[in-house]
Design a protein around this motif. Structure first.
Motif, PDB file in Angstrom:
ATOM      1  N   PHE A 144      -2.784  10.064   1.545  1.00 52.83           N
ATOM      2  CA  PHE A 144      -2.574   9.799   2.973  1.00 52.83           C
ATOM      3  C   PHE A 144      -2.054   8.379   3.144  1.00 52.83           C
ATOM      4  O   PHE A 144      -2.669   7.438   2.662  1.00 52.83           O
ATOM      5  CB  PHE A 144      -3.898   9.919   3.751  1.00 52.83           C
ATOM      6  CG  PHE A 144      -4.491  11.299   3.770  1.00 52.83           C
ATOM      7  CD1 PHE A 144      -5.231  11.770   2.704  1.00 52.83           C
ATOM      8  CD2 PHE A 144      -4.331  12.124   4.881  1.00 52.83           C
ATOM      9  CE1 PHE A 144      -5.801  13.044   2.717  1.00 52.83           C
ATOM     10  CE2 PHE A 144      -4.892  13.396   4.912  1.00 52.83           C
ATOM     11  CZ  PHE A 144      -5.624  13.857   3.833  1.00 52.83           C
ATOM     12  N   ASP A 145      -0.936   8.230   3.847  1.00 57.56           N
ATOM     13  CA  ASP A 145      -0.417   6.886   4.118  1.00 57.56           C
ATOM     14  C   ASP A 145      -0.566   6.564   5.599  1.00 57.56           C
ATOM     15  O   ASP A 145       0.240   6.994   6.421  1.00 57.56           O
ATOM     16  CB  ASP A 145       1.054   6.778   3.696  1.00 57.56           C
ATOM     17  CG  ASP A 145       1.571   5.341   3.788  1.00 57.56           C
ATOM     18  OD1 ASP A 145       0.761   4.442   4.089  1.00 57.56           O
ATOM     19  OD2 ASP A 145       2.774   5.131   3.567  1.00 57.56           O
ATOM     20  N   GLU A 146      -1.594   5.836   5.937  1.00 53.41           N
ATOM     21  CA  GLU A 146      -1.897   5.469   7.332  1.00 53.41           C
ATOM     22  C   GLU A 146      -1.730   6.651   8.290  1.00 53.41           C
ATOM     23  O   GLU A 146      -0.933   6.585   9.223  1.00 53.41           O
ATOM     24  CB  GLU A 146      -0.981   4.313   7.769  1.00 53.41           C
ATOM     25  CG  GLU A 146      -1.130   3.094   6.858  1.00 53.41           C
ATOM     26  CD  GLU A 146      -0.823   1.788   7.572  1.00 53.41           C
ATOM     27  OE1 GLU A 146      -1.150   1.697   8.767  1.00 53.41           O
ATOM     28  OE2 GLU A 146      -0.292   0.882   6.921  1.00 53.41           O
ATOM     29  N   PRO A 147      -2.508   7.690   8.082  1.00 51.31           N
ATOM     30  CA  PRO A 147      -2.301   8.917   8.864  1.00 51.31           C
ATOM     31  C   PRO A 147      -2.621   8.776  10.348  1.00 51.31           C
ATOM     32  O   PRO A 147      -2.193   9.626  11.136  1.00 51.31           O
ATOM     33  CB  PRO A 147      -3.254   9.922   8.202  1.00 51.31           C
ATOM     34  CG  PRO A 147      -4.287   9.084   7.551  1.00 51.31           C
ATOM     35  CD  PRO A 147      -3.593   7.837   7.101  1.00 51.31           C
ATOM     36  N   LYS A 206       0.829  -1.216   0.000  1.00 46.21           N
ATOM     37  CA  LYS A 206       0.000   0.000   0.000  1.00 46.21           C
ATOM     38  C   LYS A 206       0.860   1.262   0.000  1.00 46.21           C
ATOM     39  O   LYS A 206       0.652   2.173  -0.802  1.00 46.21           O
ATOM     40  CB  LYS A 206      -0.935   0.004   1.230  1.00 46.21           C
ATOM     41  CG  LYS A 206      -1.749  -1.260   1.381  1.00 46.21           C
ATOM     42  CD  LYS A 206      -2.540  -1.279   2.680  1.00 46.21           C
ATOM     43  CE  LYS A 206      -1.722  -1.177   3.934  1.00 46.21           C
ATOM     44  NZ  LYS A 206      -0.985  -2.399   4.317  1.00 46.21           N
ATOM     45  N   SER A 207       1.812   1.309   0.949  1.00 50.21           N
ATOM     46  CA  SER A 207       2.679   2.491   1.037  1.00 50.21           C
ATOM     47  C   SER A 207       3.467   2.674  -0.246  1.00 50.21           C
ATOM     48  O   SER A 207       3.634   3.791  -0.737  1.00 50.21           O
ATOM     49  CB  SER A 207       3.666   2.356   2.195  1.00 50.21           C
ATOM     50  OG  SER A 207       2.980   2.247   3.404  1.00 50.21           O
ATOM     51  N   THR A 208       3.943   1.568  -0.780  1.00 49.32           N
ATOM     52  CA  THR A 208       4.725   1.650  -2.008  1.00 49.32           C
ATOM     53  C   THR A 208       3.879   2.223  -3.138  1.00 49.32           C
ATOM     54  O   THR A 208       4.315   3.123  -3.852  1.00 49.32           O
ATOM     55  CB  THR A 208       5.250   0.250  -2.391  1.00 49.32           C
ATOM     56  OG1 THR A 208       5.936  -0.294  -1.260  1.00 49.32           O
ATOM     57  CG2 THR A 208       6.190   0.318  -3.563  1.00 49.32           C
TER      58      THR A 208
HETATM   59 MG   LIG Z   1       2.695   1.124   4.837  1.00 45.58          MG
END
Ligand SMILES: [Mg+2]
Ligand SMILES: Nc1ncnc2c1ncn2[C@@H]1O[C@H](COP(=O)(O)OP(=O)(O)OP(=O)(O)O)[C@@H](O)[C@H]1O
Lengths: 242, 244
Positions: free
Chosen positions: A160-163, A40-42
């Motif tokens: 947004f990355d796991e804010p 996901k982050s990638t």
């Molecule tokens: Mg991540």
């Protein structure tokens, strides 16, 4: 607004993303979820070119991210990004965090940037903290500042990355509230999160990833009603009943 | 012990001139400070550049930084000094070579400063690199995501914090610059070491001469330390906890 087309990415010989395709239309809110390590982050970092992709293409507002001719800094300036660990600049005061991008990237005057920064701080309820430093604030406050910093650049969309996943439970809502408000104002948002309450409230679509693949990309009602894939079902039941 | 103490020696005149030994010592201190400080400026500028280069995206630039560090860090300072002093002038074009060998003013000082500056720059570069790498990757992402170029990200985001992290090791490098400057006597710079040896020969007062040099080196190193801790206090970030 954001078009992700058959994207594959490798770290060395390890394939992190496999043939990912999805689109986010203007004003749409898409929630991305999936187990840890699923990419996901990638994927979200590929959207504004923080990580290069080896196959496929990504376009933001019609501009190809992986075209060597693209002025990436210029494009990134208009794509807001919020990180799991806030990533405020610790050696700058809060107001400086909000104005430096406007001044150095957009070329606004100090006064203009300051005024805009103060307005945004007021909006996230932190006007009184303008002269503090990030290290002097709680995680929830820092994340609200981080959102304000992204907004200071007048973004056309937000990532947004796991804010909220690094926050203490009692601070999660103050951040989600700001994000819900943004969504209601029509901001285009791609949000990696496991906050299914947020997804139910404002998401248009939910993208479910597993092992670098997008295994489910469905309208919210459909996803929460009955996800097609077994992995998504398992994941949902784990998340909703923990 | 039948050593003949004579603390008055510093106020006696050197036999061959009008100067007192104290004048000599002060001159020596002056050269030591001049060599160490100029070398430190060179080291700080070049070390920061080379250390930064080792962390950038471009592979050729990383290579430049790496070669620089390995070259200047792995050869003893005295050997480097002799190479700059005796070998390099021979490699220059003929006219320039002659000028350097015969006419160049302040040749000893210039060579010692350059050699010490380059040697120390490699050590500074390693600290700068370590400082940059100790920052979380997220800070770089945050700078880039805001629309900064790579250079701007270094300038506004990465380097300000990296330098704060490495003030303690830089302090010892700054102090080392004073201690290492003592090699300069080997090519004839009249620094503290040179002068104290000269004074031993002229006056025979071994202990007083060497003690004077020792005390002054300690004072220099302590002064360097105070300057750095002043900078450390001034650059303190409110609320920031180092262990990250
Ligand atoms: Mg991540
Ligand atoms: N810089 C990197 N170098 C090599 N492998 C990496 C790198 N970054 C991530 N990975 C690997 O890529 C995979 C996907 O990572 P990613 O961070 O995108 O997952 P994620 O879905 O965001 O997980 P999480 O929920 O834990 O944040 C993981 O297996 C991870 O170990």
């Amino acid at each position: 607004m954001i078009e992700i087309n058959k994207v594959s990415k490798w770290y060395g010989s390890f394939q992190v993303l496999t043939d990912c395709t999805t689109q986010i239309a203007k004003g749409e809110v898409v929630v991305v979820c999936g187990p840890s390590g699923s990419g996901k982050s990638t994927l979200i970092k590929c959207v504004n070119g923080l990580e290069p992709i080896q196959q496929g293409n990504i376009a933001v507002n019609g501009t190809a991210i992986n075209d060597p001719k693209t002025d990436l800094p210029k494009l990134r300036a208009r794509v807001g990004m919020v990180f799991q660990h806030f990533e405020l600049f610790p050696h700058m005061s809060i107001i400086k965090n909000l104005s430096i991008g406007q001044v150095k990237v957009l070329g606004r005057s100090e006064d203009e940037a300051h005024a805009k920064g103060m307005k945004l701080l007021e909006r996230v309820g932190l006007k009184a903290h303008a002269n503090k430093y990030p290290g002097e604030m709680s995680g929830g406050q820092q994340q609200r500042v981080a959102i304000a910093r992204a907004l200071s650049m007048d973004p056309i969309c937000m990532l947004f990355d796991e804010p909220t996943s690094a926050l203490d439970p009692e601070m999660i809502n103050e951040v989600l509230d700001v994000m819900v408000e943004l969504a209601h104002e029509g901001m285009t948002m791609m949000v990696v999160t496991h906050e299914m309450g947020f997804a139910r409230k404002v998401a248009n679509r939910v993208v479910f990833m597993d092992q670098g693949k997008i295994v489910e990309d469905a309208a919210k009602e459909e996803f929460f009603g009955q996800p097609r894939s077994e992995r998504a079902q398992q994941f949902l039941s784990k998340i909703l009943h923990h | 012990m039948n050593y003949h103490w004579n603390w008055g020696i510093f106020f006696q005149q050197v036999s061959s001139s009008d100067d007192t030994y104290l004048d000599w010592i002060i001159t020596g201190l002056g050269w030591t400070v001049a060599v160490a400080m100029s070398a430190w400026v060179i080291a700080l500028v070049l070390g920061s550049i080379m250390g930064t280069l080792r962390t950038v995206q471009s592979k050729p630039l990383v290579m430049v930084g790496t070669v620089w560090v390995e070259l200047f860090r792995n050869v003893p300072i005295l050997v480097q000094l002799f190479i700059w002093f005796f070998v390099v002038p021979e490699l220059l074009p003929r006219d320039l070579s002659l000028w350097v060998k015969q006419d160049m003013p302040g040749k000893e000082f210039f060579t010692a400063t350059l050699a010490l500056g380059l040697f120390t720059s490699a050590r500074v570069a390693e600290q700068v690199r370590a400082g940059i790498q100790s920052l979380s990757r997220g800070q770089r992402y945050a700078g880039l995501a805001l629309g900064f170029t790579e250079a701007q990200t270094y300038r506004y985001v990465i380097l300000p914090m990296a330098f704060r992290f490495i003030i303690p090791p830089l302090t010892s490098e700054f102090m080392n610059a004073f201690k290492n400057s003592a090699v300069a006597f080997a090519i004839g710079v009249m620094d503290l070491t040179f002068i104290s040896r000269q004074m031993v020969e002229e006056s025979g007062q071994v202990i007083e001469s060497l003690l004077a040099a020792t005390v002054l080196y300690v004072i220099c190193a302590m002064a360097a330390n105070r300057v750095m801790s002043f900078i450390e206090k001034r650059s303190h970030v409110p609320g920031f906890i180092l262990a990250k």
